[in-house]
Design a protein around this motif. Structure first.
Motif, PDB file in Angstrom:
ATOM      1  N   THR A   1      29.864  42.047  38.068  1.00  0.00           N
ATOM      2  CA  THR A   1      29.558  40.930  38.969  1.00  0.00           C
ATOM      3  C   THR A   1      30.307  39.650  38.610  1.00  0.00           C
ATOM      4  N   CYS A   2      31.085  39.675  37.534  1.00  0.00           N
ATOM      5  CA  CYS A   2      31.803  38.458  37.137  1.00  0.00           C
ATOM      6  C   CYS A   2      33.307  38.636  37.363  1.00  0.00           C
ATOM      7  N   ASP A   3      34.004  37.524  37.414  1.00  0.00           N
ATOM      8  CA  ASP A   3      35.454  37.554  37.633  1.00  0.00           C
ATOM      9  C   ASP A   3      36.250  37.707  36.343  1.00  0.00           C
ATOM     10  N   ASN A   4      35.606  37.505  35.198  1.00  0.00           N
ATOM     11  CA  ASN A   4      36.349  37.472  33.935  1.00  0.00           C
ATOM     12  C   ASN A   4      35.766  38.422  32.887  1.00  0.00           C
ATOM     13  N   HIS A   5      35.474  39.644  33.289  1.00  0.00           N
ATOM     14  CA  HIS A   5      34.943  40.642  32.353  1.00  0.00           C
ATOM     15  C   HIS A   5      35.942  40.829  31.208  1.00  0.00           C
ATOM     16  N   PRO A   6      35.471  40.928  29.963  1.00  0.00           N
ATOM     17  CA  PRO A   6      36.391  41.070  28.831  1.00  0.00           C
ATOM     18  C   PRO A   6      37.312  42.292  28.902  1.00  0.00           C
ATOM     19  N   ASP A   7      36.916  43.346  29.585  1.00  0.00           N
ATOM     20  CA  ASP A   7      37.748  44.552  29.687  1.00  0.00           C
ATOM     21  C   ASP A   7      38.633  44.574  30.932  1.00  0.00           C
ATOM     22  N   ILE A   8      38.656  43.508  31.695  1.00  0.00           N
ATOM     23  CA  ILE A   8      39.354  43.520  32.985  1.00  0.00           C
ATOM     24  C   ILE A   8      40.836  43.882  32.832  1.00  0.00           C
ATOM     25  N   ASP A   9      41.274  44.761  33.711  1.00  0.00           N
ATOM     26  CA  ASP A   9      42.686  45.133  33.824  1.00  0.00           C
ATOM     27  C   ASP A   9      42.921  45.372  35.313  1.00  0.00           C
TER      28      ASP A   9
ATOM     29  N   TYR B   1      45.075  48.326  36.790  1.00  0.00           N
ATOM     30  CA  TYR B   1      44.491  49.664  36.843  1.00  0.00           C
ATOM     31  C   TYR B   1      43.089  49.681  37.447  1.00  0.00           C
ATOM     32  N   GLY B   2      42.599  48.533  37.901  1.00  0.00           N
ATOM     33  CA  GLY B   2      41.280  48.471  38.518  1.00  0.00           C
ATOM     34  C   GLY B   2      40.137  48.668  37.531  1.00  0.00           C
ATOM     35  N   ILE B   3      40.365  48.299  36.282  1.00  0.00           N
ATOM     36  CA  ILE B   3      39.351  48.471  35.238  1.00  0.00           C
ATOM     37  C   ILE B   3      38.520  47.200  35.108  1.00  0.00           C
ATOM     38  N   ALA B   4      37.218  47.366  35.174  1.00  0.00           N
ATOM     39  CA  ALA B   4      36.256  46.276  34.964  1.00  0.00           C
ATOM     40  C   ALA B   4      36.514  45.075  35.876  1.00  0.00           C
ATOM     41  N   VAL B   5      36.910  45.350  37.113  1.00  0.00           N
ATOM     42  CA  VAL B   5      37.101  44.268  38.076  1.00  0.00           C
ATOM     43  C   VAL B   5      35.822  44.085  38.888  1.00  0.00           C
ATOM     44  N   LYS B   6      35.637  42.897  39.372  1.00  0.00           N
ATOM     45  CA  LYS B   6      34.431  42.552  40.117  1.00  0.00           C
ATOM     46  C   LYS B   6      34.203  43.535  41.264  1.00  0.00           C
ATOM     47  N   GLY B   7      32.962  44.018  41.353  1.00  0.00           N
ATOM     48  CA  GLY B   7      32.587  44.943  42.415  1.00  0.00           C
ATOM     49  C   GLY B   7      32.745  46.410  42.057  1.00  0.00           C
ATOM     50  N   GLU B   8      33.404  46.704  40.935  1.00  0.00           N
ATOM     51  CA  GLU B   8      33.622  48.093  40.511  1.00  0.00           C
ATOM     52  C   GLU B   8      32.646  48.478  39.401  1.00  0.00           C
TER      53      GLU B   8
END
Length: 197
Positions: free
Chosen positions: A57-65, A68-75
């Motif tokens: 639910t956040c825009d800045n998840h520590p694992d975001i990539d 590759y669509g990893i840990a992006v908001k809504g996923e």
């Protein structure tokens, strides 16, 4: 006690605060909703856990990539990493590092300044200010007499669990689908004797 006609600053504030206290509980450095189930590993035990993904639910998840669509908001993603400072203040409290949610951290900034001013990486003060990486998971314990088969929050250090899991996945990549809701795997974990954190 004498009553004044002047409205007290406590009018409504005390009861509102009491409601807030009833809504949640403090679990060490984490504030969890009242009634939240907690899973805590125990030395010399074996457990089976389903790790359940959650919607980011956040825009800045520590694992975001984003590539590759990893840990992006809504996923869906399966863990929530965060940094923890230990031994803070006169009460030696553990405090979640604000950098875990993309905010500046005065402790990290002070540590960086010490290093900039010439302190060594292995200096005790510098080492004490370094945060440790931890992860939160939503787990369902399976076939366990001490835990019901319903979601629990599990808080454990990166070193003690995720690093080991990463090694296992590197050896057998088919297991990387373990958190998938349809094709996932139940993890069988052995906790050796020792200290957990």
């Amino acid at each position: 006690m004498k009553k004044n006609k002047k409205k007290s600053k406590f009018k409504g504030a005390v009861s509102r605060n009491a409601e807030k206290q009833n809504r949640g509980s403090q679990y060490g450095y984490l504030r969890l909703l009242k009634g939240t189930n907690i899973f805590k590993e125990e030395p010399r035990t074996r457990v089976e856990l389903d790790i359940i993904p959650y919607v980011i639910t956040c825009d800045n998840h520590p694992d975001i990539d984003e590539e590759y669509g990893i840990a992006v908001k809504g996923e869906l993603w399966y863990k929530r990493p965060y940094w923890l400072h230990r031994g803070v203040g006169p009460d030696n409290q553990s405090v979640v590092c604000p950098s875990s949610v993309g905010k500046p951290c005065p402790i990290c900034e002070y540590r960086a300044q010490l290093l900039k001013d010439g302190a060594k990486w292995d200096d005790d003060t510098v080492k004490a200010l370094k945060p440790s990486m931890r992860n939160l998971y939503i787990v369902i314990p399976k076939n366990n007499k001490n835990y019901s088969e319903e979601p629990h929050i599990w808080d454990i250090s990166q070193f003690l669990f995720q690093d080991k899991l990463n090694e296992e996945i590197q050896e057998n990549e088919e297991y990387e689908t373990f958190p998938d809701l349809e094709e996932g795997y139940t993890l069988r974990i052995r906790f050796a004797e020792g200290t957990f954190g």
